[in-house]
Design an enzyme around this catalytic site. Sequence first.
Site, short mmCIF file in Angstrom:
data_model
loop_
_atom_site.label_atom_id
_atom_site.label_comp_id
_atom_site.label_asym_id
_atom_site.label_seq_id
_atom_site.Cartn_x
_atom_site.Cartn_y
_atom_site.Cartn_z
N ASN A 130 1.08 -2.66 5.37
CA ASN A 130 0.30 -1.46 5.65
C ASN A 130 -1.05 -1.45 4.93
O ASN A 130 -1.99 -0.82 5.40
CB ASN A 130 1.12 -0.23 5.25
CG ASN A 130 0.25 0.99 5.02
OD1 ASN A 130 -0.17 1.65 5.95
ND2 ASN A 130 -0.01 1.28 3.74
N GLY A 184 0.81 -1.22 0.00
CA GLY A 184 0.00 0.00 0.00
C GLY A 184 0.84 1.26 0.00
O GLY A 184 0.46 2.26 0.62
N ALA A 185 1.96 1.24 -0.72
CA ALA A 185 2.89 2.37 -0.68
C ALA A 185 2.59 3.46 -1.69
O ALA A 185 3.33 4.42 -1.79
CB ALA A 185 4.33 1.87 -0.89
N SER A 186 1.49 3.33 -2.43
CA SER A 186 1.21 4.33 -3.46
C SER A 186 0.74 5.66 -2.86
O SER A 186 0.87 6.70 -3.50
CB SER A 186 0.17 3.80 -4.45
OG SER A 186 -1.06 3.56 -3.80
N TYR A 221 -13.34 -4.71 10.06
CA TYR A 221 -12.05 -4.02 10.19
C TYR A 221 -11.44 -4.28 11.56
O TYR A 221 -10.28 -4.68 11.68
CB TYR A 221 -12.28 -2.53 9.97
CG TYR A 221 -11.02 -1.69 9.91
CD1 TYR A 221 -10.18 -1.75 8.80
CD2 TYR A 221 -10.71 -0.80 10.94
CE1 TYR A 221 -9.04 -0.96 8.73
CE2 TYR A 221 -9.58 -0.01 10.87
CZ TYR A 221 -8.75 -0.09 9.76
OH TYR A 221 -7.62 0.70 9.70
#
Length: 242
Positions: free
Chosen positions: A78, A11-13, A142
């Site tokens: 992440n 999820g590093a974008s 979640y």
Amino acid sequence: MSERNVAIVTGASGGIGRAIAEAMLAAGHQVISLDRRLPDWTHANLEPVLVDLFDPKATADAARDVAARHEVSHIVHNAGIIRPNLIEQVTPDDIAALSQLHLGAALTLVQAALPGMKQRHFGRIVLIASRAALGAATRTAYSATKSGMLGMARTWALETAAHGITVNVVAPGPVETDMFHEVIPQGSPKVDQLARSIPVGRIGRPNDVARAVMFFSSRDADFITGQALYVCGGASIGSIAL
């Protein structure tokens, strides 16, 4: 022991993942970004890998490929999604999908990198959970899967400690990201209301989380494992107005 650091960051974008990746790049790490989107930013030591972490096979294929090409020293899982719903609207698919994303993908990545970490007698694994692991309205799927990260990390910490590998959890409170604003629109008075309810008086920033990740990721943090650090401005404690 090699001092070369190669970090997988899911999820590093954007958002928290981008902040973590940028902090690692600034520290001299090579970063492999695993995400459904290509980052809209570049760095000489950033390698984007497109993968849908909801897909177990695609995740396993990507994990094997990265582990075959790189000596992975760090994993920061992440990537996450909320799927907010009241109890009546939660579906079994919500539980299954978030279990794969938050827990299954983490397991697959660690299993691929673990033999190399053990061989090199070094590894740092950081799972990004949430303050919602303690419970939050509309967060059935979640909260359940993020709290699952805590038990998983503690178990992994016990199994890997003798191999020079640490496993820890960073659990952010509310942090201003695109995902945050999908729940509370930007400019909504609820943002200020939420900030006032947090003991330190503000919403978190992605760099707040990145600094905690870098602490656990350090080679000097070898006596710290199986721990959860709430980066939440005191929201995990709460306060009583008298």
